[in-house]
Design an enzyme around this catalytic site. Structure first.
Site, PDB file in Angstrom:
ATOM      1  N   THR A  59       0.816  -1.215   0.000  1.00 24.88           N
ATOM      2  CA  THR A  59       0.000   0.000   0.000  1.00 24.88           C
ATOM      3  C   THR A  59       0.854   1.271   0.000  1.00 24.88           C
ATOM      4  O   THR A  59       2.052   1.238   0.288  1.00 24.88           O
ATOM      5  CB  THR A  59      -0.917   0.055   1.236  1.00 24.88           C
ATOM      6  OG1 THR A  59      -0.107   0.203   2.405  1.00 24.88           O
ATOM      7  CG2 THR A  59      -1.769  -1.195   1.356  1.00 24.88           C
ATOM      8  N   CYS A  60       0.189   2.398  -0.249  1.00 27.67           N
ATOM      9  CA  CYS A  60       0.868   3.701  -0.291  1.00 27.67           C
ATOM     10  C   CYS A  60       0.918   4.319   1.102  1.00 27.67           C
ATOM     11  O   CYS A  60       0.494   5.462   1.303  1.00 27.67           O
ATOM     12  CB  CYS A  60       0.137   4.636  -1.250  1.00 27.67           C
ATOM     13  SG  CYS A  60      -0.092   3.923  -2.870  1.00 27.67           S
ATOM     14  N   ASP A  61       1.379   3.554   2.074  1.00 24.89           N
ATOM     15  CA  ASP A  61       1.453   4.044   3.448  1.00 24.89           C
ATOM     16  C   ASP A  61       2.752   3.540   4.039  1.00 24.89           C
ATOM     17  O   ASP A  61       3.072   2.350   3.940  1.00 24.89           O
ATOM     18  CB  ASP A  61       0.263   3.494   4.247  1.00 24.89           C
ATOM     19  CG  ASP A  61       0.170   4.127   5.621  1.00 24.89           C
ATOM     20  OD1 ASP A  61       1.211   4.208   6.322  1.00 24.89           O
ATOM     21  OD2 ASP A  61      -0.932   4.526   6.008  1.00 24.89           O
TER      22      ASP A  61
END
Ligand SMILES: *Cc1c(COP(=O)(O)O)cnc(C)c1O
Length: 392
Positions: free
Chosen positions: A324-326
């Site tokens: 994910t983009c985290d």
């Protein structure tokens, strides 16, 4: 060798269904249940539904005669939908919504936990006359449990005595005391210390004319990840001995296993979707991360991981991260993986049956692992792991 056979089966499943997958073996759950019931005297098992609430698991345990520890209306409704009787449920969350207490009472649940005055008032108001038990906190060493539950939950022995008295004064029926030594707990002596504290509450409340007859020893029994663990039999023996030493004969012992009931019954399969270098660090990204089932890696849970087909390759350190983009989505900054690990390789993450898919989100539009059931998949593996425990 057995292990690699399992890997080949998992690889086949990954080929058919894609990844990530959580593959469960119900025979292991059955075995865990039977071992526990056999090991602790006068015990009743209340499976902690939050560990893995898949209906197949709940149905199996219901058929085996298990009871259930629930935390919310949602869990109660799920159990009711598969035919679990309300008298087999205990509402063990000490932080319940009033409307959930009322719902539980209306459908026939009789047993509730509390560790504060207000919770007791809420129970008295929404479930008049119900049975309650009071939760104490335990204080082992920081290193005794990988997933501590002491600060947020439970209270002191003195306060617990007051709460028992208070519950009685509000027309409730106090029946016992509970504790939880912390999830993935390594020190059996903590159960003994807690049971001794429970006995103090039993004695004090007896003087007030209140006879408690139930000790709820919570969960906490560990699963083999990377470190060696005490066996279920070993911990059970400590519980049996402490109950004998500190409590009277007619006491019911409630067990609330979550992790130890399902953890070793599941195995996660994910794929490498990127390998990259950032300065000194080498990163491996997979399609299951912190938001898709591997949430417990952010605290102390160290899963054992293999790469299919590269089981015997030399290892090196990688950063292992999710898709994910985290930036929280990093499982381990020091994962040991085969140095040859490459795109599309398949990772096998052992003993992931508990607290994985339950935490799975659809963050970034990515689905959590699909849960599948494979008969007899893990029995050989389990036997091997147990031999290791007994040796270690
Ligand atoms: C989470 C929980 C359990 C299960 O604990 P494990 O360590 O997974 O066995 C049992 N009882 C209560 C009240 C819990 O909150």
């Amino acid at each position: 060798m057995e292990k690699y056979k399992v890997h080949q089966r998992l690889k086949k499943l990954a080929g058919i269904y894609g990844t990530p997958l959580l593959v469960m073996d119900l025979e292991i759950v059955k075995r865990n249940y039977e071992l526990l019931v056999k090991s602790v005297k006068n015990s009743k098992v209340y499976y902690a539904v939050k560990a893995n609430s898949h209906k197949k698991i709940l149905t199996l345990l219901n058929n085996l005669g298990s009871n259930f520890d629930v935390a919310s209306r949602g869990e109660i409704e799920k159990l009711l939908s598969i035919g679990v009787l309300p008298e087999r449920m205990s509402f063990g969350n000490t932080i319940k919504k009033s409307s959930d207490i009322k719902f539980a009472h209306d459908v026939g649940i009789k047993l509730f936990a509390a560790d504060s005055e207000m919770e007791i008032e809420k129970i008295a108001q929404n479930a008049p006359g119900a049975q309650v038990y009071v939760r104490i906190s335990t204080n082992g060493m920081e290193s005794d449990a990988d997933w501590p539950l002491t600060r947020k939950f439970g209270t002191s022995v003195d306060h617990a005595i007051m709460l028992v008295k208070y519950a009685k004064s509000l027309g409730l029926n106090p029946v016992g005391v509970s504790f939880h030594v912390g999830s993935q707990s390594y020190n059996p002596n903590n159960w003994r210390v807690a049971i001794r504290e429970v006995s103090v509450i039993f004695e004090e409340t007896k003087r007030m004319g209140i006879n408690l007859s139930m000790v709820n020893t919570g969960g906490g029994m560990p699963v083999k990840y990377s470190k060696n663990i005490p066996s279920i039999e070993e911990i059970s023996e400590v519980i049996n001995q402490a109950v004998e030493d500190y409590l009277e004969d007619n006491i019911t012992v409630i067990l609330e296993p979550g992790r130890s009931m399902v953890g070793n019954a599941g195995i996660m399969v994910s794929s490498v979707i990127l390998r990259s270098r950032k300065g000194e660090e080498e990163w491996v990204y997979t399609d299951a991360g912190v938001f898709h089932g591997l949430t417990e890696t952010i605290q102390n849970i160290r899963y054992e991981i293999s790469v299919i087909g590269k089981e015997d390759d030399p290892l090196k350190e990688f950063v292992l991260a999710g898709p994910t983009c985290d930036s929280v989505d990093v499982m381990y900054y020091d994962a040991m993986l085969p140095e040859s690990v490459a795109l599309d390789d398949i990772l096998v993450i052992y003993n992931t049956g508990a607290y994985t898919t339950e935490y799975g989100t659809t963050f970034n539009g990515m689905a959590p692992p699909r849960v599948m059931f494979e008969k007899g998949l893990l029995m050989a593996d389990i036997k091997m792991a147990e031999e290791n425990i007994h040796e270690g």
